[in-house]
Design a protein around this motif. Structure first.
Motif, short mmCIF file in Angstrom:
data_model
loop_
_atom_site.label_atom_id
_atom_site.label_comp_id
_atom_site.label_asym_id
_atom_site.label_seq_id
_atom_site.Cartn_x
_atom_site.Cartn_y
_atom_site.Cartn_z
N ARG A 32 22.07 61.26 83.64
CA ARG A 32 20.76 61.32 84.29
C ARG A 32 20.82 61.98 85.65
NH1 ARG A 32 19.85 59.34 80.40
NH2 ARG A 32 18.30 58.07 79.36
N GLU A 33 21.88 61.70 86.37
CA GLU A 33 22.02 62.27 87.70
C GLU A 33 22.17 63.79 87.61
OE1 GLU A 33 25.18 60.29 89.80
OE2 GLU A 33 25.58 62.24 90.74
N ARG A 34 22.98 64.25 86.65
CA ARG A 34 23.29 65.67 86.62
C ARG A 34 22.31 66.53 85.84
NH1 ARG A 34 28.21 68.26 87.48
NH2 ARG A 34 29.35 67.29 86.00
N LEU A 35 21.58 65.94 84.91
CA LEU A 35 20.75 66.77 84.05
C LEU A 35 19.26 66.59 84.24
CD1 LEU A 35 22.54 66.77 80.59
CD2 LEU A 35 22.63 68.46 82.38
N SER A 36 18.82 65.66 85.07
CA SER A 36 17.37 65.50 85.26
C SER A 36 16.82 66.76 85.88
CB SER A 36 17.08 64.34 86.21
OG SER A 36 17.39 63.15 85.59
N GLY A 37 15.79 67.32 85.25
CA GLY A 37 15.15 68.49 85.83
C GLY A 37 15.91 69.78 85.63
N VAL A 38 16.99 69.76 84.87
CA VAL A 38 17.75 70.99 84.66
C VAL A 38 17.22 71.72 83.44
CG1 VAL A 38 20.03 71.88 84.09
CG2 VAL A 38 19.81 70.03 85.72
N GLN A 39 17.08 73.04 83.53
CA GLN A 39 16.64 73.84 82.39
C GLN A 39 17.85 74.37 81.64
OE1 GLN A 39 13.23 74.54 81.68
NE2 GLN A 39 13.05 72.90 83.17
N TYR A 40 17.70 74.63 80.34
CA TYR A 40 18.81 75.19 79.59
C TYR A 40 19.00 76.64 79.98
CZ TYR A 40 21.86 76.37 75.71
OH TYR A 40 22.93 76.78 74.96
N ASP A 41 20.15 76.98 80.52
CA ASP A 41 20.42 78.34 80.95
C ASP A 41 21.76 78.78 80.37
OD1 ASP A 41 21.04 79.88 84.21
OD2 ASP A 41 20.82 80.70 82.19
N PRO A 42 21.77 79.73 79.42
CA PRO A 42 23.01 80.08 78.72
C PRO A 42 24.15 80.48 79.64
CG PRO A 42 21.13 81.17 77.71
CD PRO A 42 20.62 80.50 78.92
N GLU A 43 23.83 80.94 80.87
CA GLU A 43 24.92 81.32 81.78
C GLU A 43 25.65 80.10 82.30
OE1 GLU A 43 24.69 84.85 83.26
OE2 GLU A 43 23.54 85.00 81.41
N ASN A 44 24.83 79.07 82.67
CA ASN A 44 25.45 77.91 83.33
C ASN A 44 25.99 76.87 82.39
OD1 ASN A 44 24.65 78.90 85.70
ND2 ASN A 44 22.76 77.70 85.82
N VAL A 45 25.40 76.80 81.21
CA VAL A 45 25.70 75.66 80.33
C VAL A 45 27.17 75.44 80.00
CG1 VAL A 45 25.43 74.96 77.94
CG2 VAL A 45 23.46 75.20 79.36
N PRO A 46 27.95 76.49 79.72
CA PRO A 46 29.36 76.23 79.40
C PRO A 46 30.08 75.44 80.49
CG PRO A 46 28.84 78.47 78.80
CD PRO A 46 27.62 77.92 79.50
N GLU A 47 29.93 75.87 81.75
CA GLU A 47 30.65 75.11 82.78
C GLU A 47 29.99 73.77 83.03
OE1 GLU A 47 29.59 78.62 85.89
OE2 GLU A 47 30.00 76.63 86.70
N LEU A 48 28.69 73.67 82.80
CA LEU A 48 28.03 72.38 82.97
C LEU A 48 28.56 71.35 81.99
CD1 LEU A 48 25.84 70.68 84.28
CD2 LEU A 48 24.19 71.68 82.75
N THR A 49 28.70 71.74 80.71
CA THR A 49 29.20 70.78 79.72
C THR A 49 30.61 70.35 80.09
OG1 THR A 49 29.56 72.75 78.36
CG2 THR A 49 28.04 71.13 77.49
N LEU A 50 31.46 71.33 80.45
CA LEU A 50 32.84 70.99 80.76
C LEU A 50 32.92 70.07 81.97
CD1 LEU A 50 35.47 71.41 79.53
CD2 LEU A 50 35.78 73.52 80.81
N SER A 51 32.13 70.38 83.00
CA SER A 51 32.26 69.56 84.20
C SER A 51 31.67 68.17 83.96
CB SER A 51 31.62 70.24 85.40
OG SER A 51 30.26 70.02 85.45
N LEU A 52 30.66 68.09 83.11
CA LEU A 52 30.09 66.79 82.75
C LEU A 52 31.14 65.95 82.03
CD1 LEU A 52 27.34 65.52 83.10
CD2 LEU A 52 26.71 66.37 80.87
N ALA A 53 31.86 66.61 81.10
CA ALA A 53 32.90 65.90 80.35
C ALA A 53 33.98 65.39 81.29
CB ALA A 53 33.50 66.81 79.29
N GLU A 54 34.39 66.25 82.24
CA GLU A 54 35.43 65.83 83.19
C GLU A 54 34.95 64.66 84.03
OE1 GLU A 54 38.55 66.98 83.67
OE2 GLU A 54 38.42 68.52 82.14
N SER A 55 33.70 64.71 84.50
CA SER A 55 33.19 63.61 85.33
C SER A 55 33.18 62.30 84.56
CB SER A 55 31.74 63.86 85.78
OG SER A 55 31.60 65.11 86.32
#
Lengths: 121, 113
Positions: A32-55
Motif C-alpha cells: 500500500r505504501e509503495r503502490l498507492s496512486g502509482v500508474q502502470y508504466d512499462p519503463e518503471n515496472v520491472p525495477e518496481l517489482t524487483l525492489s518491492l520483492a526485495e523490500s
C-alpha cells in the motif's frame, strides 16, 4: 549463515513458526505504501517489482523466523479488463511450512505478492 | 552404512525441471483458447502435473510451483521473485509459454532438505 550449523530440531518451536497472518500484514503495509496512486508504466515496472520483492523479503527476514528459507514472488499487471489467474501448489511439510499472500488493486494496475516459508531442518 | 549417502548434496537441475514444466503445460493446455470458466481447472492441473513429475524424481527437495495464466489483451504483466536460501543447493526455474490466446508463466522453486 545459520543454515550451516546443525540444531537437530525437527520442528520449530511454536513461537518461531512462520505466521501467515503477521507476514500478510507486512505485505499489505509495504504494498500500500509503495503502490498507492502509482500508474502502470512499462519503463518503471520491472525495477518496481524487483525492489518491492526485495523490500518484502528484508522485512520478513528481520521478523525473526529463524531457520526459514524464504521465497517471495511479486506479480504486477496492467488493468485492461483481461482475465488473469495465479495458482500455486507446494510439496512440503505442512506442519512447519506455510505461505502468506495479498492482492492490491487500483485503477491502472493490480499487484499480487506471495511469500513462502520453508523450515530448514 | 547406507545413511552416509545423505552427505552428498544434490543440486537443483534447471534443464530437467524446465522440460517437466514445458511438458505439463503442453499436455494440459496445448492449443486451446482462453476460456474464463476453465482457467481454474487449467492452473490446478498444470501445477499438479508438475508436482507429480517432480516428486517422481525422488530428490530430497521441497517444491513450490506457481502458475500464472493471462489472457492476451495487450496489457502488460511483470513478475519478479527473490529468495533467501542456500545458493549451492537450492534453485528455481521459470518458463514462459504462450499460445494464440493466452500467456502462461510457470515458476518452480526447489528447496533442499
Amino acid at each position: 549463515m545459520v543454515e550451516g550449523s546443525d540444531t537437530y530440531f525437527l520442528r520449530p518451536n511454536h513461537q518461531l513458526k512462520f505466521k501467515p497472518a503477521i507476514v500478510k500484514g507486512y505485505i499489505r503495509e509495504i504494498v500500500r505504501e509503495r503502490l498507492s496512486g502509482v500508474q502502470y508504466d512499462p519503463e518503471n515496472v520491472p525495477e518496481l517489482t524487483l525492489s518491492l520483492a526485495e523490500s518484502v523479503k528484508d522485512k520478513v527476514k528481520n521478523a525473526g523466523f529463524d531457520r526459514y528459507k524464504l521465497v517471495v514472488q511479486v506479480l504486477i499487471g496492467e488493468q485492461r479488463g483481461q482475465g488473469v489467474k495465479m495458482s500455486s501448489r507446494c510439496l512440503w511439510d505442512a506442519d512447519t511450512d506455510n505461505y502468506a499472500e495479498d492482492v492490491f488493486m487500483n485503477d491502472s494496475l493490480f499487484c499480487v505478492v506471495a511469500v513462502f516459508g520453508s523450515y530448514y531442518y | 552404512m547406507e545413511d552416509y549417502l545423505l552427505e552428498e548434496k544434490t543440486a537443483f537441475v534447471v534443464e530437467e525441471v524446465s522440460k517437466i514444466i514445458k511438458d505439463s503445460v503442453e499436455t494440459v493446455i496445448g492449443e486451446v483458447s482462453y476460456k474464463h470458466g476453465r482457467v481454474n481447472q487449467w492452473t490446478t492441473s498444470v501445477v499438479e502435473q508438475c508436482l507429480i513429475q517432480l516428486s517422481k524424481q525422488g530428490k530430497p527437495f521441497k517444491y513450490i510451483v506457481n502458475c500464472i495464466i493471462m489472457q492476451k489483451n495487450g496489457a502488460g504483466l511483470q513478475t519478479a521473485s527473490t529468495c533467501f536460501w542456500d545458493n549451492a543447493t537450492d534453485g528455481s526455474c521459470t518458463v514462459r509459454w504462450e499460445n494464440e490466446s493466452m500467456y502462461v508463466i510457470v515458476s518452480v522453486f526447489g528447496l533442499a532438505i
